[in-house]
Design a protein around this motif. Structure first.
Motif, PDB file in Angstrom:
ATOM      1  N   LEU A 138       0.811  -1.213   0.000  1.00 21.98           N
ATOM      2  CA  LEU A 138       0.000   0.000   0.000  1.00 21.98           C
ATOM      3  C   LEU A 138       0.849   1.270   0.000  1.00 21.98           C
ATOM      4  CD1 LEU A 138      -2.642  -1.129   2.639  1.00 21.98           C
ATOM      5  CD2 LEU A 138      -3.106  -0.703   0.210  1.00 21.98           C
ATOM      6  N   GLY A 139       2.161   1.114   0.151  1.00 21.85           N
ATOM      7  CA  GLY A 139       3.041   2.272   0.200  1.00 21.85           C
ATOM      8  C   GLY A 139       2.923   3.051   1.500  1.00 21.85           C
ATOM      9  N   LEU A 152      -8.409   2.131   7.700  1.00 22.37           N
ATOM     10  CA  LEU A 152      -9.789   2.082   8.183  1.00 22.37           C
ATOM     11  C   LEU A 152     -10.727   2.859   7.262  1.00 22.37           C
ATOM     12  CD1 LEU A 152      -9.379   2.477  12.045  1.00 22.37           C
ATOM     13  CD2 LEU A 152     -10.718   0.693  10.898  1.00 22.37           C
ATOM     14  N   THR A 153     -10.289   4.006   6.805  1.00 16.52           N
ATOM     15  CA  THR A 153     -11.115   4.808   5.897  1.00 16.52           C
ATOM     16  C   THR A 153     -11.447   4.022   4.631  1.00 16.52           C
ATOM     17  OG1 THR A 153     -10.206   6.891   6.725  1.00 16.52           O
ATOM     18  CG2 THR A 153     -11.203   6.928   4.535  1.00 16.52           C
ATOM     19  N   GLU A 154     -10.450   3.372   4.051  1.00 19.56           N
ATOM     20  CA  GLU A 154     -10.670   2.600   2.828  1.00 19.56           C
ATOM     21  C   GLU A 154     -11.640   1.448   3.060  1.00 19.56           C
ATOM     22  OE1 GLU A 154      -9.619   3.209  -0.295  1.00 19.56           O
ATOM     23  OE2 GLU A 154      -8.827   5.104   0.484  1.00 19.56           O
ATOM     24  N   VAL A 155     -11.453   0.736   4.167  1.00 15.52           N
ATOM     25  CA  VAL A 155     -12.320  -0.411   4.438  1.00 15.52           C
ATOM     26  C   VAL A 155     -13.742   0.045   4.747  1.00 15.52           C
ATOM     27  CG1 VAL A 155     -12.737  -2.314   6.044  1.00 15.52           C
ATOM     28  CG2 VAL A 155     -10.427  -1.888   5.192  1.00 15.52           C
ATOM     29  N   ARG A 156     -13.878   1.096   5.528  1.00 21.18           N
ATOM     30  CA  ARG A 156     -15.217   1.594   5.861  1.00 21.18           C
ATOM     31  C   ARG A 156     -15.934   2.132   4.622  1.00 21.18           C
ATOM     32  NH1 ARG A 156     -16.378   2.931  11.295  1.00 21.18           N
ATOM     33  NH2 ARG A 156     -17.575   4.733  10.552  1.00 21.18           N
ATOM     34  N   ASP A 157     -15.192   2.773   3.712  1.00 17.08           N
ATOM     35  CA  ASP A 157     -15.810   3.360   2.519  1.00 17.08           C
ATOM     36  C   ASP A 157     -16.116   2.327   1.439  1.00 17.08           C
ATOM     37  OD1 ASP A 157     -15.656   5.816   3.717  1.00 17.08           O
ATOM     38  OD2 ASP A 157     -14.007   6.565   2.490  1.00 17.08           O
ATOM     39  N   HIS A 158     -15.279   1.298   1.318  1.00 18.18           N
ATOM     40  CA  HIS A 158     -15.385   0.399   0.169  1.00 18.18           C
ATOM     41  C   HIS A 158     -15.660  -1.057   0.525  1.00 18.18           C
ATOM     42  CE1 HIS A 158     -14.006   3.690  -2.358  1.00 18.18           C
ATOM     43  NE2 HIS A 158     -13.008   3.882  -1.505  1.00 18.18           N
ATOM     44  N   GLY A 159     -15.502  -1.426   1.793  1.00 16.98           N
ATOM     45  CA  GLY A 159     -15.775  -2.795   2.197  1.00 16.98           C
ATOM     46  C   GLY A 159     -14.532  -3.653   2.292  1.00 16.98           C
ATOM     47  N   GLY A 161     -13.952  -6.772   1.220  1.00 21.04           N
ATOM     48  CA  GLY A 161     -13.554  -7.486   0.011  1.00 21.04           C
ATOM     49  C   GLY A 161     -12.906  -6.600  -1.033  1.00 21.04           C
ATOM     50  N   ALA A 162     -13.288  -5.327  -1.079  1.00 23.88           N
ATOM     51  CA  ALA A 162     -12.751  -4.424  -2.100  1.00 23.88           C
ATOM     52  C   ALA A 162     -11.365  -3.904  -1.760  1.00 23.88           C
ATOM     53  CB  ALA A 162     -13.703  -3.243  -2.297  1.00 23.88           C
ATOM     54  N   ARG A 163     -10.967  -3.998  -0.523  1.00 24.44           N
ATOM     55  CA  ARG A 163      -9.670  -3.475  -0.081  1.00 24.44           C
ATOM     56  C   ARG A 163      -8.947  -4.517   0.779  1.00 24.44           C
ATOM     57  NH1 ARG A 163     -11.014  -0.299  -3.378  1.00 24.44           N
ATOM     58  NH2 ARG A 163     -10.861   1.999  -3.312  1.00 24.44           N
ATOM     59  N   PRO A 164      -8.527  -5.631   0.171  1.00 25.68           N
ATOM     60  CA  PRO A 164      -7.959  -6.727   0.969  1.00 25.68           C
ATOM     61  C   PRO A 164      -6.694  -6.352   1.731  1.00 25.68           C
ATOM     62  CG  PRO A 164      -7.663  -7.121  -1.387  1.00 25.68           C
ATOM     63  CD  PRO A 164      -8.596  -5.971  -1.267  1.00 25.68           C
ATOM     64  N   ASP A 165      -5.806  -5.559   1.145  1.00 22.27           N
ATOM     65  CA  ASP A 165      -4.591  -5.193   1.870  1.00 22.27           C
ATOM     66  C   ASP A 165      -4.903  -4.251   3.033  1.00 22.27           C
ATOM     67  OD1 ASP A 165      -2.745  -6.749   0.518  1.00 22.27           O
ATOM     68  OD2 ASP A 165      -2.291  -5.201  -0.963  1.00 22.27           O
ATOM     69  N   ASP A 166      -5.799  -3.293   2.802  1.00 18.63           N
ATOM     70  CA  ASP A 166      -6.201  -2.405   3.899  1.00 18.63           C
ATOM     71  C   ASP A 166      -6.853  -3.213   5.020  1.00 18.63           C
ATOM     72  OD1 ASP A 166      -5.739   0.506   2.959  1.00 18.63           O
ATOM     73  OD2 ASP A 166      -6.727  -0.422   1.249  1.00 18.63           O
ATOM     74  N   VAL A 170      -5.822  -3.554   8.996  1.00 17.17           N
ATOM     75  CA  VAL A 170      -6.778  -3.255  10.061  1.00 17.17           C
ATOM     76  C   VAL A 170      -6.989  -4.464  10.956  1.00 17.17           C
ATOM     77  CG1 VAL A 170      -9.229  -2.784  10.504  1.00 17.17           C
ATOM     78  CG2 VAL A 170      -7.991  -1.434   8.808  1.00 17.17           C
ATOM     79  N   ARG A 171      -7.256  -5.609  10.343  1.00 19.87           N
ATOM     80  CA  ARG A 171      -7.573  -6.824  11.111  1.00 19.87           C
ATOM     81  C   ARG A 171      -6.422  -7.240  12.013  1.00 19.87           C
ATOM     82  NH1 ARG A 171      -6.338 -11.963   9.626  1.00 19.87           N
ATOM     83  NH2 ARG A 171      -5.864 -11.273   7.508  1.00 19.87           N
ATOM     84  N   LEU A 172      -5.217  -7.265  11.467  1.00 19.93           N
ATOM     85  CA  LEU A 172      -4.079  -7.757  12.241  1.00 19.93           C
ATOM     86  C   LEU A 172      -3.598  -6.722  13.253  1.00 19.93           C
ATOM     87  CD1 LEU A 172      -2.149  -9.680   9.457  1.00 19.93           C
ATOM     88  CD2 LEU A 172      -3.633 -10.603  11.243  1.00 19.93           C
TER      89      LEU A 172
END
Length: 200
Positions: A138-139, A152-159, A161-166, A170-172
């Motif tokens: 992700l740089g 978190l912003t990417e996952v909350r905005d896009h879900g 599945g759409a942002r696996p690296d983000d 977040v998860r780990l």
């Protein structure tokens, strides 16, 4: 009585004798107090639901810039902290099991700040090469304290599945934070980890 109250709660490892004040939050409608070192941004005590026990703990294990103080002095500070905080305000001070389990933290939220302060701002990527690799793809600079906010912003905005690296970051990262929470902080905030696992 003061000694009995103090002995109910042990200081967090390595944090006895710090200069600090009293903070508070609510969890599932129950009020909790904790010691806080404002100079170092770290939590100093377990979460304590009894005001008298908090005052006794602080008298035994905490200091102020003017030195040690008795229970009555700390009781005044506990009373002043009831429902108020120098760190956040309003709804940011209230947490619920349902909310932790069902919602991802807001980027830049008081919850994220408390996770860092309670764990002493530890870096957990050494135990999670997968998260470090995701940051690299992700740089992101994992030493920048705001990297988790971007993910978190990417996952909350896009879900998820759409942002696996983000989502990996977040998860780990948040899962490791909960595992490293000291004392009863880990018990109360465990639903956050449960919610992360349910989304995976």
């Amino acid at each position: 009585m003061e000694r009995e109250h103090a002995e109910r709660f042990e200081p967090l490892p390595g944090r006895a004798g710090h200069v600090g004040g009293i903070e508070s939050l609510t969890f599932d409608g129950h009020h909790y107090y904790f010691g806080f070192d404002y100079g170092s941004d770290i939590v100093l005590s377990p979460l304590i639901g009894d005001p008298a026990a908090m005052a006794a703990f602080a008298s035994a294990h905490m200091r102020q810039t003017t030195g040690a103080h008795d229970r009555d002095h700390w009781a005044g500070l506990v009373d002043a902290a009831t429902g108020r905080s120098a760190l956040a305000a309003g709804a940011d001070l209230a947490f619920t099991t349902e909310g932790l389990r069902g919602d991802l933290p807001e980027p830049g939220s008081h919850l994220l700040y408390l996770l860092g302060a309670a764990t002493g701002w530890d870096d957990w990527f050494g135990e999670s090469p997968e998260a470090r690799r995701a940051c690299e793809r992700l740089g992101l600079d994992d030493e920048d304290p705001e990297f988790i906010d971007q993910c978190l912003t990417e996952v909350r905005d896009h879900g998820v599945g759409a942002r696996p690296d983000d989502w990996t970051v977040v998860r780990l990262h948040l899962g490791a934070a909960v595992r490293h929470l000291p004392g009863n902080w880990g018990i109360l905030f465990a639903p956050l980890a449960e919610g992360l696992a349910n989304r995976s």
